[in-house]
Design an enzyme around this catalytic site. Structure first.
Site, PDB file in Angstrom:
ATOM      1  CG  HIS A  52      14.288  37.558   0.121  1.00 24.84           C
ATOM      2  ND1 HIS A  52      14.061  36.662  -0.895  1.00 24.84           N
ATOM      3  CD2 HIS A  52      15.621  37.838   0.105  1.00 24.84           C
ATOM      4  CE1 HIS A  52      15.213  36.408  -1.517  1.00 24.84           C
ATOM      5  NE2 HIS A  52      16.166  37.116  -0.923  1.00 24.84           N
ATOM      6  CD  GLU A  59      -0.890   1.927  -4.475  1.00 21.82           C
ATOM      7  OE1 GLU A  59      -0.708   2.071  -3.265  1.00 21.82           O
ATOM      8  OE2 GLU A  59      -2.037   1.870  -4.990  1.00 21.82           O
ATOM      9  N   GLY A  62       0.833  -1.202   0.000  1.00 23.95           N
ATOM     10  CA  GLY A  62       0.000   0.000   0.000  1.00 23.95           C
ATOM     11  C   GLY A  62       0.865   1.248   0.000  1.00 23.95           C
ATOM     12  N   GLY A  83      -5.218   1.222   4.022  1.00 26.91           N
ATOM     13  CA  GLY A  83      -6.360   2.052   4.404  1.00 26.91           C
ATOM     14  C   GLY A  83      -6.795   1.792   5.827  1.00 26.91           C
ATOM     15  NE  ARG A  84      -6.517   4.697  11.015  1.00 24.47           N
ATOM     16  CZ  ARG A  84      -6.085   3.969  12.038  1.00 24.47           C
ATOM     17  NH1 ARG A  84      -5.062   3.157  11.891  1.00 24.47           N
ATOM     18  NH2 ARG A  84      -6.670   4.056  13.217  1.00 24.47           N
TER      19      ARG A  84
HETATM   20  P1  FAD Z   1      -9.277   8.035  17.067  1.00 26.97           P
HETATM   21  O1  FAD Z   1      -8.075   8.881  17.179  1.00 26.97           O
HETATM   22  O2  FAD Z   1      -9.152   6.731  16.378  1.00 26.97           O
HETATM   23  O3  FAD Z   1      -9.818   7.814  18.553  1.00 26.97           O
HETATM   24  C1  FAD Z   1     -10.900   7.006  18.849  1.00 26.97           C
HETATM   25  C2  FAD Z   1     -10.792   6.581  20.292  1.00 26.97           C
HETATM   26  O4  FAD Z   1     -11.995   5.929  20.675  1.00 26.97           O
HETATM   27  C3  FAD Z   1      -9.662   5.585  20.549  1.00 26.97           C
HETATM   28  O5  FAD Z   1      -8.840   6.055  21.593  1.00 26.97           O
HETATM   29  C4  FAD Z   1     -10.391   4.297  20.961  1.00 26.97           C
HETATM   30  O6  FAD Z   1      -9.674   3.544  21.925  1.00 26.97           O
HETATM   31  C5  FAD Z   1     -11.678   4.865  21.545  1.00 26.97           C
HETATM   32  N1  FAD Z   1     -12.802   3.924  21.504  1.00 26.97           N
HETATM   33  C6  FAD Z   1     -13.281   3.248  20.424  1.00 26.97           C
HETATM   34  N2  FAD Z   1     -14.347   2.508  20.780  1.00 26.97           N
HETATM   35  C7  FAD Z   1     -14.548   2.720  22.098  1.00 26.97           C
HETATM   36  C8  FAD Z   1     -15.495   2.240  23.034  1.00 26.97           C
HETATM   37  N3  FAD Z   1     -16.466   1.381  22.684  1.00 26.97           N
HETATM   38  N4  FAD Z   1     -15.401   2.645  24.309  1.00 26.97           N
HETATM   39  C9  FAD Z   1     -14.426   3.508  24.706  1.00 26.97           C
HETATM   40  N5  FAD Z   1     -13.507   4.009  23.859  1.00 26.97           N
HETATM   41  C10 FAD Z   1     -13.565   3.623  22.573  1.00 26.97           C
HETATM   42  N6  FAD Z   1      -4.017  12.488  10.708  1.00 26.97           N
HETATM   43  C11 FAD Z   1      -3.577  13.743  10.524  1.00 26.97           C
HETATM   44  O7  FAD Z   1      -4.383  14.681  10.461  1.00 26.97           O
HETATM   45  N7  FAD Z   1      -2.234  14.010  10.399  1.00 26.97           N
HETATM   46  C12 FAD Z   1      -1.314  13.039  10.461  1.00 26.97           C
HETATM   47  O8  FAD Z   1      -0.107  13.311  10.350  1.00 26.97           O
HETATM   48  C13 FAD Z   1      -1.752  11.704  10.660  1.00 26.97           C
HETATM   49  N8  FAD Z   1      -0.866  10.710  10.733  1.00 26.97           N
HETATM   50  C14 FAD Z   1      -1.313   9.440  10.974  1.00 26.97           C
HETATM   51  C15 FAD Z   1      -0.366   8.419  11.045  1.00 26.97           C
HETATM   52  C16 FAD Z   1      -0.774   7.127  11.281  1.00 26.97           C
HETATM   53  C17 FAD Z   1       0.261   6.024  11.371  1.00 26.97           C
HETATM   54  C18 FAD Z   1      -2.154   6.851  11.470  1.00 26.97           C
HETATM   55  C19 FAD Z   1      -2.611   5.451  11.777  1.00 26.97           C
HETATM   56  C20 FAD Z   1      -3.098   7.851  11.391  1.00 26.97           C
HETATM   57  C21 FAD Z   1      -2.685   9.162  11.135  1.00 26.97           C
HETATM   58  N9  FAD Z   1      -3.590  10.206  11.015  1.00 26.97           N
HETATM   59  C22 FAD Z   1      -3.141  11.470  10.787  1.00 26.97           C
HETATM   60  C23 FAD Z   1      -5.046   9.999  11.146  1.00 26.97           C
HETATM   61  C24 FAD Z   1      -5.515  10.394  12.557  1.00 26.97           C
HETATM   62  O9  FAD Z   1      -4.828   9.616  13.509  1.00 26.97           O
HETATM   63  C25 FAD Z   1      -7.011  10.189  12.687  1.00 26.97           C
HETATM   64  O10 FAD Z   1      -7.680  10.901  11.670  1.00 26.97           O
HETATM   65  C26 FAD Z   1      -7.523  10.682  14.027  1.00 26.97           C
HETATM   66  O11 FAD Z   1      -6.883  10.017  15.096  1.00 26.97           O
HETATM   67  C27 FAD Z   1      -9.038  10.476  14.137  1.00 26.97           C
HETATM   68  O12 FAD Z   1      -9.488  10.926  15.372  1.00 26.97           O
HETATM   69  P2  FAD Z   1     -10.806  10.311  16.034  1.00 26.97           P
HETATM   70  O13 FAD Z   1     -11.003  11.079  17.296  1.00 26.97           O
HETATM   71  O14 FAD Z   1     -11.895  10.272  15.059  1.00 26.97           O
HETATM   72  O15 FAD Z   1     -10.476   8.784  16.356  1.00 26.97           O
HETATM   73  P1  NAD Z   2      -4.350   5.233   2.017  1.00 23.88           P
HETATM   74  O1  NAD Z   2      -5.737   5.179   1.543  1.00 23.88           O
HETATM   75  O2  NAD Z   2      -3.653   6.535   2.085  1.00 23.88           O
HETATM   76  O3  NAD Z   2      -3.434   4.302   1.098  1.00 23.88           O
HETATM   77  C1  NAD Z   2      -3.731   2.956   0.891  1.00 23.88           C
HETATM   78  C2  NAD Z   2      -3.021   2.516  -0.376  1.00 23.88           C
HETATM   79  O4  NAD Z   2      -3.071   1.096  -0.445  1.00 23.88           O
HETATM   80  C3  NAD Z   2      -3.688   3.051  -1.642  1.00 23.88           C
HETATM   81  O5  NAD Z   2      -2.714   3.659  -2.436  1.00 23.88           O
HETATM   82  C4  NAD Z   2      -4.275   1.789  -2.304  1.00 23.88           C
HETATM   83  O6  NAD Z   2      -4.276   1.863  -3.701  1.00 23.88           O
HETATM   84  C5  NAD Z   2      -3.343   0.725  -1.791  1.00 23.88           C
HETATM   85  N1  NAD Z   2      -3.909  -0.635  -1.734  1.00 23.88           N
HETATM   86  C6  NAD Z   2      -5.165  -0.986  -1.334  1.00 23.88           C
HETATM   87  N2  NAD Z   2      -5.293  -2.336  -1.365  1.00 23.88           N
HETATM   88  C7  NAD Z   2      -4.089  -2.833  -1.782  1.00 23.88           C
HETATM   89  C8  NAD Z   2      -3.572  -4.147  -1.982  1.00 23.88           C
HETATM   90  N3  NAD Z   2      -4.323  -5.238  -1.772  1.00 23.88           N
HETATM   91  N4  NAD Z   2      -2.296  -4.292  -2.399  1.00 23.88           N
HETATM   92  C9  NAD Z   2      -1.516  -3.200  -2.613  1.00 23.88           C
HETATM   93  N5  NAD Z   2      -1.960  -1.927  -2.429  1.00 23.88           N
HETATM   94  C10 NAD Z   2      -3.214  -1.765  -2.010  1.00 23.88           C
HETATM   95  O7  NAD Z   2      -4.348   4.474   3.432  1.00 23.88           O
HETATM   96  P2  NAD Z   2      -3.277   4.437   4.614  1.00 23.88           P
HETATM   97  O8  NAD Z   2      -1.927   4.791   4.114  1.00 23.88           O
HETATM   98  O9  NAD Z   2      -3.491   3.129   5.286  1.00 23.88           O
HETATM   99  O10 NAD Z   2      -3.791   5.589   5.557  1.00 23.88           O
HETATM  100  C11 NAD Z   2      -5.119   5.560   6.095  1.00 23.88           C
HETATM  101  C12 NAD Z   2      -5.624   6.933   6.394  1.00 23.88           C
HETATM  102  O11 NAD Z   2      -4.960   7.454   7.542  1.00 23.88           O
HETATM  103  C13 NAD Z   2      -5.350   7.962   5.308  1.00 23.88           C
HETATM  104  O12 NAD Z   2      -6.318   7.920   4.278  1.00 23.88           O
HETATM  105  C14 NAD Z   2      -5.422   9.245   6.072  1.00 23.88           C
HETATM  106  O13 NAD Z   2      -6.781   9.611   6.211  1.00 23.88           O
HETATM  107  C15 NAD Z   2      -4.864   8.854   7.432  1.00 23.88           C
HETATM  108  N6  NAD Z   2      -3.450   9.279   7.537  1.00 23.88           N
HETATM  109  C16 NAD Z   2      -3.144  10.588   7.385  1.00 23.88           C
HETATM  110  C17 NAD Z   2      -1.833  10.995   7.463  1.00 23.88           C
HETATM  111  C18 NAD Z   2      -1.512  12.450   7.302  1.00 23.88           C
HETATM  112  O14 NAD Z   2      -2.419  13.264   7.415  1.00 23.88           O
HETATM  113  N7  NAD Z   2      -0.263  12.809   7.056  1.00 23.88           N
HETATM  114  C19 NAD Z   2      -0.816  10.084   7.672  1.00 23.88           C
HETATM  115  C20 NAD Z   2      -1.164   8.763   7.811  1.00 23.88           C
HETATM  116  C21 NAD Z   2      -2.471   8.364   7.754  1.00 23.88           C
END
Ligand code: FAD
Ligand code: NAD
Length: 469
Positions: free
Chosen positions: A448, A210, A187, A276-277
């Site tokens: 600048h 990818e 991915g 993806g997520r």
């Molecule tokens: P979450 O942050 O997922 O929080 C949900 C919370 O609910 C969790 O703590 C969970 O434990 C809790 N929960 C769930 N079900 C229950 C339940 N039944 N009872 C009690 N608690 C519960 N986004 C950006 O904008 N910039 C970035 O640079 C960025 N980088 C990322 C890098 C990675 C590796 C990942 C995985 C994600 C990244 N994201 C980034 C995405 C970002 O993390 C999410 O968009 C954001 O955390 C979403 O916030 P949320 O509050 O919706 O949910």
């Molecule tokens: P993504 O949607 O960004 O990328 C997933 C990639 O996997 C796509 O390019 C897709 O074509 C590919 N893919 C799907 N199925 C596949 C398969 N079977 N084999 C090979 N490739 C495949 O998803 P992600 O990187 O998991 O991130 C999830 C989400 O978390 C993002 O969409 C974003 O919302 C959030 N996130 C945001 C940031 C940031 O803001 N900087 C950083 C990390 C994550």
């Protein structure tokens, strides 16, 4: 926490303390709303604990190590040499964990200061006003007038390549104790490239598989071109139009299918799956509610109201873009609505930043988006090759592109790619949100030498009068 009679009452109950939920609860508390927040894991959710923050810490550490490695290899053009750097990776991870810990307790402190009651445990809806929380001391019932679902999202697991052993998600990739000698990333999206590039700089031999025709398919090809070049410079192999099929029987390789139909095996120490997520819609009693959905997400209106009165939903569980700042903005808005203020989602844009090398920023409409909507546009692009600051930081790759309505020069989108460009995202978003015209940016003095001059020049270019190209 009051648990004597095992029943608590409040005006607002927030389920999930990620950026959506905790911001909502803090704001509600500040507005004097009697609020409870429930979290089953750690305050801060995905973003703070296993997402945005730890990934950016790892990316920073990787950049520092990579610069020193280059200097030690005698490839520096600016007259700096260094001894071969040593990476104490457990210390790097401990430093990252320290940052997470500080922010963690910071969120706890802010909730406390706002007089928000916190309950640790898994929440389960009994009905639209009642939730049972499984706490370490037994079940806790909470009755609430209003409930906000902020349960977030989780990594998508491929059924034929399940997490476990050497097959890891971003969560495990952010908790490794040693840099794997080799890594296959399945991915090539946000997470795969952010973490894949970081591990490559830390010394891993990285291969990205990818499925799409190009990496980061959500961005246009011009924006991703500088990232493609950098991937090649870093010796990261990218295999496009290829699909993972599953681990080989002896688990020492990943079988993938190429576009030609040919199957090949890739051997690596770790297989990072980032495809993806998905929204967290199970495990909290959604079946006990009558919530409409929009695809896999909970359906909401422009006030984040679900199909059930008194039940709101915010953040990743409500759809794309799954970004922390969208969740936070929704949380803040819902708290004000619960406090009786008249609010609705009126944002023109949600900035997106991809922290690859170089970074990508998008705000508002791209030229293709605008054309698809039938909007007549003017476009101005300024390359960093013509920017003094970019030259002085040895990073001339990338550009800033401004999109404006042809009829009135109002800026409707800005896209950029370049090293450290993420810090310019606020200025871009401000321009779109305030309805700035090209002339506003062109006639504002930009300091600048800075990369931001590229924004001014791109605006001048769209007006037909760039100075430095
Ligand atoms: P979450 O942050 O997922 O929080 C949900 C919370 O609910 C969790 O703590 C969970 O434990 C809790 N929960 C769930 N079900 C229950 C339940 N039944 N009872 C009690 N608690 C519960 N986004 C950006 O904008 N910039 C970035 O640079 C960025 N980088 C990322 C890098 C990675 C590796 C990942 C995985 C994600 C990244 N994201 C980034 C995405 C970002 O993390 C999410 O968009 C954001 O955390 C979403 O916030 P949320 O509050 O919706 O949910
Ligand atoms: P993504 O949607 O960004 O990328 C997933 C990639 O996997 C796509 O390019 C897709 O074509 C590919 N893919 C799907 N199925 C596949 C398969 N079977 N084999 C090979 N490739 C495949 O998803 P992600 O990187 O998991 O991130 C999830 C989400 O978390 C993002 O969409 C974003 O919302 C959030 N996130 C945001 C940031 C940031 O803001 N900087 C950083 C990390 C994550």
């Amino acid at each position: 926490m009051t648990t004597e009679n095992k029943v608590m009452k409040c005006k607002l109950l927030v389920i999930g303390a990620g950026p959506g939920g905790y911001v909502c609860a803090i704001k509600a508390g500040q507005l004097g709303i009697d609020t409870i927040i429930v979290e089953k894991s750690r305050l801060g959710g995905t973003c703070l604990n296993v997402g945005c923050i730890p990934s950016k810490a790892l990316i920073h550490a990787a950049d520092e190590f990579h610069k020193l490695t280059e200097a030690s290899e005698g490839t520096s053009k600016i007259g700096i040499s260094a001894a071969k750097p040593v990476l104490e990776f457990p210390q790097t991870m401990a430093w990252k964990d320290g940052i997470v810990g500080r922010l963690n307790s910071g969120v706890g402190g802010l909730l406390k200061r706002a007089k928000v009651r916190m309950v640790e445990g898994q929440a389960q809806f009994l009905d639209g006003k009642t939730v049972e929380i499984a706490t370490s001391t037994g079940p806790q019932i909470v009755h609430a007038e209003t409930i906000v679902i902020a349960t977030g999202s989780a990594p998508v697991e491929l059924p034929f390549l399940q997490f476990g052993g050497d097959v890891i998600s971003s969560t495990e990739a952010l908790a490794l104790l040693e840099v794997p000698k080799s890594m296959v990333v399945v991915g090539g999206g946000y997470i795969g490239l952010e973490l894949g590039m970081a591990y490559s700089k830390l010394g891993s031999k990285v291969t990205v598989v990818e499925a799409g025709e190009r990496i980061l398919p959500q961005y246009d090809a011009d924006l991703t071109k500088p990232v493609v070049s950098r991937l090649a410079e870093l010796d990261i192999d990218v295999i496009l139009k290829a699909r993972a099929k599953g681990l080989a029987a002896d688990k020492t390789a990943l079988n993938i299918e190429l576009a030609s139909g040919e199957e090949v095996s890739l051997h690596a120490k770790k297989y990072l799956v980032t495809v993806g997520r998905k929204p967290n819609t199970v495990g909290w009693g959604m079946d006990n509610l009558v919530l409409e959905t929009a695809g896999p997400f909970i359906k909401i209106d422009e006030r984040c109201q679900t199909s059930m009165k008194g039940v709101y939903a915010i953040g990743d569980v409500t759809g794309e873009p799954m970004l922390a700042h969208r969740a936070m903005a929704q949380g803040e808005m819902v708290a004000e609505i619960v406090a009786g203020k008249s609010r609705m989602w009126d944002k023109y844009c949600i900035p997106a930043v991809c922290f690859t090398d170089p970074e990508i920023v998008t705000v508002g409409l791209s030229p293709d988006d605008a054309k698809a909507e039938g909007i007549g546009i003017k476009v101005g692009l300024f390359p960093f090759q013509a920017n003094g600051r970019a030259m002085t930081t040895e990073r001339e790759d990338g550009f800033i592109r401004v999109v404006a309505r042809a009829e009135n020069n109002i800026i409707i989108g800005v896209q950029a790619v370049g090293a450290s460009i993420s810090e310019l995202s606020a200025g871009f978003a401000l321009a779109v949100e305030m309805g700035a015209r090209l002339e506003d940016i062109a006639h504002t003095i930009h300091a600048h030498p800075t990369l931001s001059e590229g924004f001014q020049e791109a605006s001048m270019k769209a007006l037909g009068s760039a100075l430095h190209i």
